[in-house]
Design a protein around this motif. Structure first.
Motif, short mmCIF file in Angstrom:
data_model
loop_
_atom_site.label_atom_id
_atom_site.label_comp_id
_atom_site.label_asym_id
_atom_site.label_seq_id
_atom_site.Cartn_x
_atom_site.Cartn_y
_atom_site.Cartn_z
N ALA A 25 4.74 -5.22 18.06
CA ALA A 25 4.83 -4.22 16.92
C ALA A 25 6.23 -3.45 16.98
CB ALA A 25 3.74 -3.43 16.65
N PRO A 26 6.76 -2.87 15.93
CA PRO A 26 7.88 -1.92 16.04
C PRO A 26 7.64 -0.73 16.93
CG PRO A 26 7.44 -2.75 13.86
CD PRO A 26 6.67 -3.15 14.57
N GLU A 27 8.72 0.05 17.37
CA GLU A 27 8.44 1.07 18.10
C GLU A 27 7.68 2.30 17.42
OE1 GLU A 27 11.29 4.23 20.85
OE2 GLU A 27 12.16 2.49 19.73
N GLY A 28 6.77 2.93 18.13
CA GLY A 28 6.03 3.93 17.50
C GLY A 28 5.01 3.14 16.66
N CYS A 29 4.50 1.94 16.77
CA CYS A 29 3.47 1.36 16.22
C CYS A 29 2.42 0.69 17.15
CB CYS A 29 3.89 0.27 15.19
SG CYS A 29 5.32 0.91 14.05
N GLU A 30 1.21 0.53 16.83
CA GLU A 30 0.11 -0.03 17.49
C GLU A 30 -0.34 -1.41 17.07
OE1 GLU A 30 -4.10 0.84 19.59
OE2 GLU A 30 -3.10 2.22 18.44
N ALA A 31 -0.17 -2.53 17.96
CA ALA A 31 -0.81 -3.89 17.47
C ALA A 31 -2.39 -3.82 17.43
CB ALA A 31 -0.44 -4.77 18.51
N LYS A 32 -2.85 -4.23 16.53
CA LYS A 32 -4.35 -3.89 16.14
C LYS A 32 -5.11 -5.27 16.21
CE LYS A 32 -5.03 0.37 15.61
NZ LYS A 32 -5.70 1.36 16.36
N LEU A 33 -4.59 -6.54 15.32
CA LEU A 33 -5.30 -7.28 15.33
C LEU A 33 -4.59 -8.91 14.95
CD1 LEU A 33 -8.26 -8.76 14.67
CD2 LEU A 33 -7.96 -7.96 12.45
N LEU A 42 -0.89 -17.56 9.89
CA LEU A 42 -1.49 -16.20 10.88
C LEU A 42 -1.05 -15.13 10.63
CD1 LEU A 42 -0.81 -16.41 14.97
CD2 LEU A 42 0.15 -14.50 13.64
N VAL A 43 -1.67 -14.13 10.59
CA VAL A 43 -1.45 -12.85 10.22
C VAL A 43 -1.60 -11.76 11.44
CG1 VAL A 43 -2.06 -10.89 8.73
CG2 VAL A 43 -2.10 -13.23 7.94
N ASN A 44 -0.81 -11.02 11.73
CA ASN A 44 -0.66 -9.90 12.60
C ASN A 44 -0.71 -8.51 11.97
OD1 ASN A 44 -0.58 -11.27 14.95
ND2 ASN A 44 1.54 -11.66 15.01
N VAL A 45 -1.57 -7.60 12.40
CA VAL A 45 -1.87 -6.37 12.03
C VAL A 45 -1.41 -5.33 12.82
CG1 VAL A 45 -3.53 -4.83 10.77
CG2 VAL A 45 -3.83 -7.20 10.70
N TRP A 57 0.26 -2.32 8.47
CA TRP A 57 1.31 -3.38 8.31
C TRP A 57 0.66 -4.76 8.62
CZ3 TRP A 57 6.28 -2.43 6.57
CH2 TRP A 57 6.54 -1.02 6.30
N LEU A 58 1.42 -5.83 7.81
CA LEU A 58 0.80 -7.20 8.19
C LEU A 58 1.92 -8.17 8.13
CD1 LEU A 58 -1.17 -5.79 5.72
CD2 LEU A 58 -2.60 -7.87 6.44
N GLY A 65 7.82 -20.00 10.64
CA GLY A 65 7.85 -19.01 11.04
C GLY A 65 7.57 -17.68 10.45
N LEU A 66 8.25 -16.49 10.27
CA LEU A 66 7.94 -15.29 9.85
C LEU A 66 8.17 -15.25 8.23
CD1 LEU A 66 6.79 -12.19 10.04
CD2 LEU A 66 9.36 -11.83 10.65
N PHE A 67 7.24 -15.14 7.69
CA PHE A 67 7.34 -15.26 6.09
C PHE A 67 7.43 -14.01 5.21
CE2 PHE A 67 7.20 -17.02 1.93
CZ PHE A 67 6.57 -16.26 1.30
N SER A 68 6.78 -12.77 5.88
CA SER A 68 6.69 -11.51 5.11
C SER A 68 6.25 -10.56 6.00
CB SER A 68 5.90 -11.55 3.74
OG SER A 68 4.64 -11.88 3.89
N VAL A 69 6.71 -9.43 5.70
CA VAL A 69 5.96 -8.40 6.37
C VAL A 69 5.67 -7.29 4.90
CG1 VAL A 69 6.45 -6.03 7.75
CG2 VAL A 69 7.41 -8.41 8.32
N GLN A 70 4.32 -6.67 5.29
CA GLN A 70 3.87 -5.93 4.16
C GLN A 70 3.02 -4.90 4.52
OE1 GLN A 70 2.01 -8.55 1.07
NE2 GLN A 70 0.47 -7.11 0.36
N LYS A 71 3.39 -3.66 3.83
CA LYS A 71 2.47 -2.61 4.38
C LYS A 71 1.45 -2.23 3.12
CE LYS A 71 3.46 2.33 4.61
NZ LYS A 71 4.46 3.58 4.41
#
Length: 223
Positions: A25-33, A42-45, A57-58, A65-71
């Motif tokens: 996850a970007p700096e200052g963020c925490e990977a959750k799920l 695949l979805v990373n949260v 963020w998802l 590969g990476l398709f989208s990043v959504q808040k």
């Protein structure tokens, strides 16, 4: 906010397609799920300290590969999205905001909101409804939903008209993909239901590689 090129660039640099098995996850963020879905999705949260409470963020990965990043916010409003096809931002306030609180309390939630895209305005109108069915997938308790919605351009022309059945989690306050179909071809059902829920310290957490149905000819996330 994090600028689009910054967040997409950070994720892509951390996750060369087909070169790594995980990303950060970007700096200052925490990977959750991490959620592995059918249809090679695949979805990373993750969450970030600088955001409002409840914002998440998802990152959505498909076979390419990476398709989208959504808040999304606590109510699962689509606040902003950065996609290969272009960026989107929610017009605030929405005429009828999407609301998980309303859905859980009343069993149905209508929505009417507008996204500002690089190609113009997109209005989204529809509803989510709980079916009353609770299902467990990989130890995760989820509620079944049904939805119907339309996307219209600034002139009122219908860009997309579809329905489906999805899953929603009270624990995570997130929707997860399920089955979907177009009004024009209701028998052509796309199934991207969740298969695995993966948490920190578990194998496959924050992977960049979808693994279910990826060898099928028509596999992959379809916007």
């Amino acid at each position: 906010m994090i600028k689009p090129l910054t967040i997409l660039g950070a994720l892509i640099l951390a996750t060369p397609v087909a070169a790594q098995q995980s990303f950060s996850a970007p700096e200052g963020c925490e990977a959750k799920l991490t959620v592995q879905h059918k249809g090679c999705v695949l979805v990373n949260v993750w969450t970030c300290e600088a955001d409002d409470p409840g914002d998440q963020w998802l990152a959505v990965f498909g076979q390419g590969g990476l398709f989208s990043v959504q808040k999304v916010d606590r109510e699962f409003q689509w606040v902003e999205a950065y996609k290969i096809s272009g960026n989107e931002r929610l017009q605030m306030p929405a005429d009828d905001p999407a609301s998980l609180t309303e859905l859980f309390a009343a069993q149905v939630d209508t929505w009417d909101f507008t996204l500002e895209t690089e190609e113009g305005i997109e209005r989204n109108v529809g509803f989510d409804m709980l079916t009353g069915e609770t299902i467990e997938i990989d130890g995760e308790t989820l509620l079944r939903t049904e939805y119907t919605g339309q996307t219209l351009d600034g002139d009122g022309n219908v860009l997309d008209d579809g329905s489906g059945r999805q899953f929603v989690s009270e624990r995570h306050r997130l929707f997860f993909f399920g089955e979907s179909w177009s009004a024009d071809s209701p028998n052509d059902v796309i199934d991207m239901s969740p298969v695995e829920f993966i948490y920190p310290d578990e194998t496959g957490f924050f992977s960049d590689q979808p693994k279910y149905e990826c060898n099928l000819l028509d596999a992959g996330y379809r916007p």
